[in-house]
Enzyme design. Sequence first.
Site, short mmCIF file in Angstrom:
data_model
loop_
_atom_site.label_atom_id
_atom_site.label_comp_id
_atom_site.label_asym_id
_atom_site.label_seq_id
_atom_site.Cartn_x
_atom_site.Cartn_y
_atom_site.Cartn_z
CG ASN A 7 -1.84 1.14 1.34
OD1 ASN A 7 -1.78 2.06 0.52
ND2 ASN A 7 -2.71 1.11 2.33
NE ARG A 90 -6.16 1.49 -0.15
CZ ARG A 90 -6.17 2.71 0.40
NH1 ARG A 90 -5.08 3.22 0.88
NH2 ARG A 90 -7.29 3.38 0.47
CG HIS A 179 -13.16 3.34 2.88
ND1 HIS A 179 -13.95 4.31 3.46
CD2 HIS A 179 -11.89 3.68 3.16
CE1 HIS A 179 -13.18 5.20 4.06
NE2 HIS A 179 -11.91 4.84 3.89
NE ARG A 240 -11.07 13.10 3.13
CZ ARG A 240 -10.72 11.82 3.16
NH1 ARG A 240 -11.56 10.89 3.63
NH2 ARG A 240 -9.55 11.44 2.71
CG ASP A 282 -7.70 9.77 18.31
OD1 ASP A 282 -8.66 9.05 18.67
OD2 ASP A 282 -6.55 9.35 18.15
N GLY A 330 -11.05 1.78 12.68
CA GLY A 330 -10.63 2.29 14.00
C GLY A 330 -11.75 2.83 14.86
CD GLU A 386 -8.86 -1.38 3.86
OE1 GLU A 386 -8.32 -1.04 4.93
OE2 GLU A 386 -9.26 -0.56 3.03
P1 AMP Z 1 -8.30 3.92 10.94
O1 AMP Z 1 -8.32 5.00 9.90
O2 AMP Z 1 -9.21 2.78 10.66
O3 AMP Z 1 -6.90 3.49 11.31
O4 AMP Z 1 -8.87 4.60 12.28
C1 AMP Z 1 -8.15 5.62 12.96
C2 AMP Z 1 -9.06 6.29 13.95
O5 AMP Z 1 -9.65 5.30 14.82
C3 AMP Z 1 -8.31 7.21 14.91
O6 AMP Z 1 -8.21 8.51 14.37
C4 AMP Z 1 -9.20 7.20 16.12
O7 AMP Z 1 -10.13 8.25 16.02
C5 AMP Z 1 -9.95 5.90 16.06
N1 AMP Z 1 -9.59 4.97 17.13
C6 AMP Z 1 -8.57 4.14 17.21
N2 AMP Z 1 -8.58 3.46 18.37
C7 AMP Z 1 -9.66 3.89 19.04
C8 AMP Z 1 -10.24 3.61 20.32
N3 AMP Z 1 -9.69 2.73 21.13
N4 AMP Z 1 -11.39 4.27 20.65
C9 AMP Z 1 -11.97 5.15 19.83
N5 AMP Z 1 -11.44 5.47 18.61
C10 AMP Z 1 -10.32 4.85 18.24
#
Ligand code: AMP
Length: 401
Positions: A7, A90, A179, A240, A282, A330, A386
């Site tokens: 990726n 990817r 996605h 976004r 986050d 996440g 993925e």
């Molecule tokens: P991803 O793009 O799938 O890697 O998701 C990343 C996002 O998941 C981060 O910016 C967080 O906002 C969220 N995230 C990761 N771990 C947690 C958690 N334990 N609780 C809530 N949100 C989380």
Amino acid sequence: MKVLVLNCGSSSIKYQVLQMPDETLIIKGIIERIGEIDSIVEAKNAHHKIKEIMAVKSHTEGIEQVLQMIVRPEFKALESVNEIGAIGHRIVHGGEKFSASTELTDSAIKAVEENIPLAPLHNPANLKGIVACKQVLPKVPQIGVFDTAFHQGLPKYAYLYAIPNKYYEKYGIRRYGFHGTSHKYVAQRTAEMLGKPIEDTRIVTAHLGNGASVAAVKGGRSIDTSMGFTPLEGLIMGTRSGDLDPAILCFLQKNEGMSSEDIDVLLNKQSGIIGLYGKSNDMRPIEDGYFAKKELETLIMTMYSYRLAKYIGSYMAVMGGIDALTYTAGVGANTPPLRYIIAEFMKGLGFGIDEELNLKVIRYGKEVDISSEDATVKTFVIPTNEELAIARDTYSLVTGV
Ligand code: AMP
């Protein structure tokens, strides 16, 4: 066969080697800050873990580093790079040319290049990885797996925007969706958890990461999805805005003197959670604040969930109901309040979750049915994978199995 999954981003390469068809992960890692003097090279598996700082000047050097890393004896992973039987890439944008994964022949690579105007940040980076692999491992077959491919079957009434048709014809302005590899993988796992052939299912998949999208999957095919011409449309995301009245853009251009670049940065990088919260993109601090009953955090969590609930409801309408809603990525897999609020908004439509179980599903990595006993729509949490989906497509195209 050992399959290398890549990726490639603008300054990073994420990689995994999987043994197929057993689907076991042999080694994985990431190279970050490509082009800087202090690039970060990481690799890990059950035997060993490495993190080194060095100058990785280009994607070709990055691929060379990956190949050196995976044969280091400490990992007990591969003895030689000649063991790699295929490479799966990817690729973000397949435009209208790719509705499935494909071997990256010269004409396929040309088609990926032609899609650069649709994904000016992502496709060039993906192409760098492909070119680098052709240089370093010229005899190994390479397969492209596209984020847009799963959504290529959307009906025309779902993918066209109500603007003059000449813009679709001239620029290809339409809904593409993203996605797709994740939505497809999670929908397949959902059908397995429902114990039904996927052809007989109606599923909504919610891929909620820093970028977020939701898809309506009927009989195993995506019939609608929330991201559009670009990944900006749809849900509230980390940075976004998702959906808004397009007239806001003209208003800001006029009243704030903003250029199209300013608007692009505002909506893609400074909106969503970071725009509303100010401190971070986050979901974790939002969740903490929600549990502490703080006003702003509760508002943001509710806004995020409300937007998602509206999408789920609209997909139920066009599919005539659904069997299951599945959360992944996440935020989707780790945020119990969001799943709780959705279930509350939608309880009149048959949703219900086991509140205790919902709170316990915080460790990313488990597939769980969190539905309450009386729910007529199932709710699942299924971690996406993925890389595995890319390795499966790569293996099957190369071997014909
Ligand atoms: P991803 O793009 O799938 O890697 O998701 C990343 C996002 O998941 C981060 O910016 C967080 O906002 C969220 N995230 C990761 N771990 C947690 C958690 N334990 N609780 C809530 N949100 C989380």
